[in-house]
Design an enzyme around this catalytic site. Structure first.
Site, mmCIF file in Angstrom:
data_model
loop_
_atom_site.group_PDB
_atom_site.id
_atom_site.type_symbol
_atom_site.label_atom_id
_atom_site.label_comp_id
_atom_site.label_asym_id
_atom_site.label_seq_id
_atom_site.Cartn_x
_atom_site.Cartn_y
_atom_site.Cartn_z
ATOM 1 C CE LYS A 118 -65.992 -49.651 23.802
ATOM 2 N NZ LYS A 118 -67.168 -48.800 23.846
ATOM 3 C CG ASP A 120 -61.303 -45.027 23.042
ATOM 4 O OD1 ASP A 120 -62.366 -45.553 23.393
ATOM 5 O OD2 ASP A 120 -61.091 -43.812 23.108
ATOM 6 N NE ARG A 167 -81.505 -66.325 32.937
ATOM 7 C CZ ARG A 167 -82.549 -66.002 33.680
ATOM 8 N NH1 ARG A 167 -83.505 -65.267 33.176
ATOM 9 N NH2 ARG A 167 -82.628 -66.385 34.931
#
Lengths: 305, 86
Positions: free
Chosen positions: A160, A178, A244
């Site tokens: 991240k 965080d 998809r």
């Protein structure tokens, strides 16, 4: 339940403490509603919420002026006797001597602003709504990409912070790394920001703590942003099938609000920053009414899905 | 899910190092480990998150672990927080 001290309201709105009774540091406001106590001053107290801030403007002042001193004292006494947290006078109205006596009797502060009543009530109401909003803290990263607030969630070590850094390098903004403090400021809006103590810091494994604001400048950060979109990063799971086409709509629940979300599988070599960036543009395009997956369905099958 | 309350005991000069070691200890486990103090909550595997709690000596912390190895995780984290020197 969340609450805000009267002292912070006084500081925020630079209110004059005309009659500094009570202890504003101790008085806590837990409700965002405000009352103009016109009916109460006329003697009607049904459905009255004594825990609300009371605001007195031109109308109430004019009404009180019309009364005899004795009546005025009785009416103001009845209002203060309910244990209201404070009374605010707008437009710099003068304090009636009867009000002063009553405020001292019940030890309830009277405050004053120069602002007009409606304007003051609107800004105080907005401030209280934000301060008293339900809140939570989430483990994730909040960035702003092309004006969209994107919350990136995922397990520790999924990448991240690295993604956030790359996003900042591409000219977008970091709000929190965080730990993101999220507040539900209305039925449709979530507002995210970083705890002040770690604001605009980022931790990259192998390097340590970086200060994004110092490294990349003020234009690379932002204090707070609405959360428009959630991206869940997860380690690529072979047994799971990923979207998809992009016709299904996924949502993530945060504080009772369904936020549109995507789950993006992470594998070495996938450039996540580009994917986040394109997800942001695609999200905007969908909101403006164009959906590439739907357009393709139309082209292939000739029907509107 | 397991929850345990622990009082943090640590010499002030060591705090930063203790937090860094704590993150490493928590990161070993597959379970998710959370620390909370008051209304603040942080992932014990994230350095900045734990720092943002502003934990100081004698702070009371709640440790929550959830996952397959939760009992080992909570044991490791709480015993370390209570006695970081040993």
């Amino acid at each position: 339940m969340n609450s805000v001290t009267l002292a912070s309201i006084i500081r925020e709105f630079k209110l004059e403490r005309v009659l500094p009774c009570g202890n504003p540091e101790e008085t806590r406001i837990g409700i965002a509603d405000l009352t103009r106590p016109g009916l109460q001053l006329a003697g009607y107290f049904d459905h009255f919420g004594p825990d609300r801030i009371q605001v007195i403007g031109n109308m109430e002042t004019a009404y009180l002026e019309r009364l005899t001193s004795r009546e005025r004292r009785t009416r103001i006494d009845a209002l203060f006797a309910t244990g209201i947290p404070c009374l605010i006078l707008t437009r710099n109205h003068a304090v009636f001597p009867e009000m002063e006596a009553v405020a001292r009797k019940y030890d309830i502060p009277v405050l004053r602003t120069t602002a007009p009543t409606s304007e003051f009530m609107a800004s105080l109401g907005k401030y209280l709504n934000v301060e008293l909003a339900p809140r939570t803290s989430l483990h994730g990263v909040l960035v702003e990409v092309y004006g969209e607030g994107i919350l990136i969630l995922g397990e520790s070590g999924v990448g991240k912070s690295e993604t956030a850094l790359e996003i900042v390098k591409r000219g977008h903004r970091l709000i929190a790394d965080d730990l993101v403090e999220v507040r539900r400021v209305s039925d449709t809006t979530l507002l995210g920001q970083a705890p002040e103590i770690i604001r605009h810091l980022i931790e990259i494994r192998g390097i340590g703590i970086l200060d994004v604001k110092e490294l990349y400048g003020v234009s690379s950060v932002k204090i707070q942003e609405n959360i428009n979109f959630v991206i869940n990063l997860e380690i690529w799971d072979e047994s799971k099938s990923y979207d998809r086409v992009g016709l299904t709509e996924e949502h993530t629940d945060i504080l009772g609000i369904d936020v549109p979300s995507l789950t993006i599988p992470v594998r070495p070599g996938r450039n996540l920053a580009v994917i986040v960036e394109v997800a942001a543009i695609n999200f905007r395009q969908k909101q403006m009414g164009y959906n590439a997956a739907k357009a393709l369905t139309e082209r292939v099958f000739g029907v509107k899905s | 899910m397991l929850t345990k309350t622990v009082v943090f005991r640590c010499d002030e000069s060591l705090q930063m190092k203790v937090v860094a070691v704590l993150i490493q200890k928590a990161s070993v486990f597959r379970s998710s480990v959370w620390l909370s103090r008051g209304e603040r909550r942080a992932n014990a595997k994230s350095l900045l998150g734990v720092m943002s709690l502003g934990i100081e000596n004698q702070a009371e912390l709640q440790v929550t672990a959830d996952g397959e190895d939760e009992s080992e995780a909570i044991e490791a984290v709480t015993s370390y927080l209570a006695h970081p020197e040993s």
